[in-house]
Structures are given as structure tokens and as C-alpha cells.
Design a protein around this motif. Sequence first.
Motif, mmCIF file in Angstrom:
data_model
loop_
_atom_site.group_PDB
_atom_site.id
_atom_site.type_symbol
_atom_site.label_atom_id
_atom_site.label_comp_id
_atom_site.label_asym_id
_atom_site.label_seq_id
_atom_site.Cartn_x
_atom_site.Cartn_y
_atom_site.Cartn_z
ATOM 1 N N ASP A 47 -1.854 6.897 3.386
ATOM 2 C CA ASP A 47 -1.029 7.855 3.626
ATOM 3 C C ASP A 47 -0.616 8.695 2.448
ATOM 4 N N ALA A 48 -1.524 9.196 1.594
ATOM 5 C CA ALA A 48 -1.732 10.005 0.679
ATOM 6 C C ALA A 48 -2.309 11.367 0.904
ATOM 7 N N GLN A 49 -1.634 12.434 0.049
ATOM 8 C CA GLN A 49 -2.355 13.654 0.151
ATOM 9 C C GLN A 49 -2.535 14.369 -1.340
ATOM 10 N N ILE A 50 -3.873 14.737 -1.297
ATOM 11 C CA ILE A 50 -4.442 15.205 -2.649
ATOM 12 C C ILE A 50 -4.950 16.574 -2.430
ATOM 13 N N ILE A 51 -4.506 17.607 -3.154
ATOM 14 C CA ILE A 51 -5.173 18.824 -2.674
ATOM 15 C C ILE A 51 -5.167 19.360 -4.221
ATOM 16 N N TYR A 52 -6.228 20.138 -4.409
ATOM 17 C CA TYR A 52 -6.559 20.841 -5.765
ATOM 18 C C TYR A 52 -6.156 19.866 -6.962
ATOM 19 N N ALA A 53 -6.650 19.050 -7.252
ATOM 20 C CA ALA A 53 -6.209 17.967 -8.097
ATOM 21 C C ALA A 53 -7.471 17.332 -8.737
ATOM 22 N N GLU A 54 -7.135 17.103 -10.143
ATOM 23 C CA GLU A 54 -8.262 16.293 -10.988
ATOM 24 C C GLU A 54 -7.476 15.163 -11.188
ATOM 25 N N ILE A 55 -8.128 13.871 -10.708
ATOM 26 C CA ILE A 55 -7.534 12.628 -10.966
ATOM 27 C C ILE A 55 -8.313 11.697 -11.757
ATOM 28 N N GLY A 56 -7.896 11.326 -12.864
ATOM 29 C CA GLY A 56 -8.805 10.152 -13.646
ATOM 30 C C GLY A 56 -9.069 9.045 -13.206
ATOM 31 N N LYS A 57 -9.776 8.388 -13.986
ATOM 32 C CA LYS A 57 -10.128 7.007 -13.664
ATOM 33 C C LYS A 57 -8.998 5.813 -13.823
ATOM 34 N N PHE A 58 -9.308 4.602 -12.912
ATOM 35 C CA PHE A 58 -8.391 3.730 -12.755
ATOM 36 C C PHE A 58 -6.966 4.070 -12.463
ATOM 37 N N CYS A 59 -6.667 4.923 -11.645
ATOM 38 C CA CYS A 59 -5.446 5.449 -11.281
ATOM 39 C C CYS A 59 -4.963 4.746 -9.904
ATOM 40 N N SER A 60 -3.757 4.035 -10.232
ATOM 41 C CA SER A 60 -3.214 3.418 -8.890
ATOM 42 C C SER A 60 -2.328 4.320 -7.972
ATOM 43 N N ILE A 61 -2.421 4.863 -6.941
ATOM 44 C CA ILE A 61 -1.824 5.746 -6.209
ATOM 45 C C ILE A 61 -0.991 5.132 -4.929
ATOM 46 N N ALA A 62 0.196 4.834 -4.760
ATOM 47 C CA ALA A 62 0.742 4.173 -3.732
ATOM 48 C C ALA A 62 0.893 4.830 -2.697
ATOM 49 N N SER A 63 1.373 4.354 -1.575
ATOM 50 C CA SER A 63 1.383 4.999 -0.370
ATOM 51 C C SER A 63 2.488 6.127 -0.340
ATOM 52 N N HIS A 64 2.157 7.050 0.650
ATOM 53 C CA HIS A 64 2.994 8.444 0.941
ATOM 54 C C HIS A 64 3.178 9.277 -0.257
#
Length: 203
Positions: A47-64
Motif C-alpha cells: 500500500d505504498a506510492q512512490i512517484i518521481y523518486a530515487e530510493i537507495g539500497k537496503f531501504c525498509s518502507i512500511a505500509s501506507h
Amino acid sequence: MKYLKESPTVHESSTVQNSALGVWTELGPNTWIEESRFGDYSYTAGDAQIIYAEIGKFCSIASHVRINPGNHPMWRVTQHHMTYRCKQYRFDDRDDEDFFDWRRAHKVRIGHDVWIGHGAVIMPGVSIGTGAVIGAGAVVTKDIPPYMIAVGIPAKPLRERFPKDIAEKLLQIEWWNWSREKLEKHFRDLQDLERFIEIHSID
């Protein structure tokens, strides 16, 4: 038990548009990622939304979590998206690409090994440093330094994860850029901060 693999694991309910996913990544249910880079080993709980982004390595992205949520042109007579999604409303035969380019120019940049808590929102143009923690429900409107814990609305620094000298050593070591072979060899070291710094520090 669900095993991950080198190629990305994308839940059937998730959407990937014009994005690059690294190795050993996972997108949980109902994740939407658009025009973004998603680093090795990073994951979303769903339930995540990621737009126009640069996400690094080993990132932990919780819900919502929402990273770079939609923005509206407050300077126009109306901020409704009919003014830039013109085709959808049949006002024009093409959309207002200048508006979307304006949004693309305000990318979110997230470093490596960042933990983003449940329901957090990362606003356009924000950078979050490597090793940082963003608390659940936080709304991040300003840049967050590496290894900083930030909470609240708007998000503010709460405390550093480690003393500055330790954080600087970790940033020098750059373990997130290690090969899979080196990670496997030194995997146990990652669970002991003092031992890790002692063995891997760069003089």
C-alpha cells in the motif's frame, strides 16, 4: 516461507511504470511506483506510492507510505487536475506536460538503509540521508541528515542513531555497495556495531 530472489519480487496487485528495480527487491501488495529508481534489497510492506523518486539500497518502507505525493498548481485559477490532465476531461487532445515536468523536477531522494515508518509522507523535493529513520505518520517537508531519527508533523530531528564519529565511519565504509559475495562473507558482522567498525573501518 516466501523466499526472495535476485530478480525483483513484485506482488500481482502492484504497478510498476517506467521504473528500475534493483536486485533482491520486493514490492508488497498494492504498491505503485512510477518514474523511480528502487535500489537493491529495498522493499515496501505494501500500500505504498512512490512517484518521481530515487530510493537507495537496503531501504525498509512500511505500509501506507507516500513518497512524492501528487501536487496541484495552486497558482492557477483552479487547482483541479483537469487543467493538466486535459485529455481525461476532453478539454484538449494532450495533457499539460509542462506541469508534469515541474513535478519531475522536484524528485525525492532517499539514501541507503533508510527506514520509513507506517503512514509517513515524504513531500516533493525532500532528501533523506543514508541510515535515517522516519517515524510512523511523519510528514517530511525538509531534508533529513544521515543517521538522524525524525518524527512528527512536520517531521523534526529527534536524535541521532549513532554518535557522529560512528556515523561518519559507516558512511566511509559504504557497506551497502558491497558485492553479494562480500555481504555473505561478513554477514554476521552486520549484527555487531562495535565489531563491524573495528574490522571494516577505513583509516
